[in-house]
Design an enzyme around this catalytic site. Structure first.
Site, PDB file in Angstrom:
ATOM      1  CE  LYS A 118      -3.850  -2.403   2.172  1.00 42.77           C
ATOM      2  NZ  LYS A 118      -4.575  -2.797   3.393  1.00 42.77           N
TER       3      LYS A 118
ATOM      4  CD  GLN B 277      -3.620  -4.376   6.479  1.00 36.23           C
ATOM      5  OE1 GLN B 277      -3.686  -3.339   5.829  1.00 36.23           O
ATOM      6  NE2 GLN B 277      -4.072  -5.519   6.013  1.00 36.23           N
TER       7      GLN B 277
ATOM      8  CG  ASP C  69      -9.791   0.088   5.210  1.00 39.66           C
ATOM      9  OD1 ASP C  69      -9.600  -0.352   4.068  1.00 39.66           O
ATOM     10  OD2 ASP C  69      -9.153  -0.289   6.210  1.00 39.66           O
TER      11      ASP C  69
HETATM   12  N1  GUN Z   1      -7.059  -6.671   6.155  1.00 34.38           N
HETATM   13  C1  GUN Z   1      -7.479  -7.413   5.107  1.00 34.38           C
HETATM   14  N2  GUN Z   1      -8.150  -6.640   4.231  1.00 34.38           N
HETATM   15  C2  GUN Z   1      -8.161  -5.400   4.738  1.00 34.38           C
HETATM   16  C3  GUN Z   1      -8.698  -4.161   4.289  1.00 34.38           C
HETATM   17  O1  GUN Z   1      -9.326  -4.032   3.238  1.00 34.38           O
HETATM   18  N3  GUN Z   1      -8.486  -3.102   5.105  1.00 34.38           N
HETATM   19  C4  GUN Z   1      -7.830  -3.202   6.272  1.00 34.38           C
HETATM   20  N4  GUN Z   1      -7.688  -2.117   7.010  1.00 34.38           N
HETATM   21  N5  GUN Z   1      -7.314  -4.323   6.726  1.00 34.38           N
HETATM   22  C5  GUN Z   1      -7.494  -5.418   5.948  1.00 34.38           C
END
Ligand code: GUN
Length: 294
Positions: A54, A98, A121
């Site tokens: 990311k 995350q 998100d």
């Molecule tokens: N962990 C797995 N997928 C995601 C996501 O889309 N966002 C976040 N914050 N954590 C994740």
């Protein structure tokens, strides 16, 4: 029949190119650089990989990119204090914590602390409420569901109005929000899950089938309506002894080869939905930055 394989990498690259152009335009017009802060708590190896990619993509898009890595024994108060400082930082337009969080930290409390305007998100209760009530212009849509919709647009340039859509899976991250988006696009939506009766028959009615249950190759080729579009959100690592001892491979929630014989279009795993998630995170961050200037 042999299905069109939907090229998620190519669609994602297209989306990233648009984000880059949008970021340049924003810089020119307002002197603003989109900023994304990613928070990682603990040392989960999969999360480390996701967070690194990311950050890399944010830099590639020309964004201001910051990563905060906290130890697994971080207290809830310390995590909330960091989020408060990011909420107050004008250089940060998007905040992503995350998931999953280590034991002892509460996900809902944590996400609730994020300023909804920076919730790239789309997981804040306010974001979920706006999505559910169709206020798409005021909210940020969760990245993977948004990616599914962009892939569908590549198959149905005239939209999916009136089509029967079945979503298998009801998670907060994918199943529920993708169902809301499909409904917003005027599909007739059914959400199926582990307790659904006669799932094969239900799936066979789907013009659009979205698989998001997290079980390897759970959905069989015979469950696919001939001519349907299949969006496979699953990413499951399974043993692959045919590749050598201890080797593994990735499969989706759909039995790909047999499904591809009946579907008109299908996403592969890997290379389908996966690349879209990060691309949509970048799109959301740009969107949040654009909205910050009105
Ligand atoms: N962990 C797995 N997928 C995601 C996501 O889309 N966002 C976040 N914050 N954590 C994740």
């Amino acid at each position: 029949m042999s299905a069109q394989i939907i090229d998620g990498k190519a669609v994602a690259q297209d989306a990233i190119a648009k984000v880059k152009a949008g970021a340049e335009a924003l810089a020119e017009a307002h002197g603003i650089v989109p900023g994304l802060a990613v928070v990682l708590v603990g040392e989960d190896p999969a999360s480390q990989v996701y967070v690194a990619s990311k950050g890399r993509m944010a830099k590639e898009c020309g964004f201001h990119s910051v990563q905060h890595t906290l130890p697994a024994d971080t207290t809830q108060d310390d995590l909330l204090a960091l989020i408060a400082s990011l909420n107050a930082d004008p250089a940060v337009h998007g905040i992503l914590v995350q998931l999953p969080l280590p034991a002892g930290l509460d996900e809902r409390t944590t996400i609730a602390a994020i300023d909804p305007a920076k919730d790239v998100d789309g997981l804040h209760d306010i974001s979920i409420g706006r999505l559910a009530s169709g206020q798409m212009d005021k909210t940020l849509v969760p990245c993977t569901p948004k990616g599914c919709m962009v892939l569908l647009e590549s198959v149905y340039p005239d939209g999916i109005s009136g089509l029967d859509a079945v979503v298998v899976g009801r998670s907060n991250l994918v199943g529920r929000p993708v169902a809301a988006l499909l409904q917003h696009a005027n599909a007739t939506v059914t959400i199926a899950h582990s307790r659904t009766r006669e799932l094969p028959e239900l799936c066979r009615r789907a013009d659009v089938l979205v698989a998001a249950i997290g079980r390897p190759e759970f959905i069989k080729g015979e469950w696919i309506k001939p001519g349907a579009t299949v969006i496979d959100v699953g990413i499951n690592r399974i043993p692959a002894p045919e590749r050598g001892e201890g080797k593994t491979r990735l499969v989706g929630d759909v039995e790909f080869a047999s499904a591809a014989e009946r579907a008109a279009a299908i996403t592969p795993v890997p290379g389908g939905v996966g690349p879209m998630t990060i691309a949509m995170l970048m799109a959301n961050t740009l969107n949040a930055a654009e909205r910050s200037v009105g």
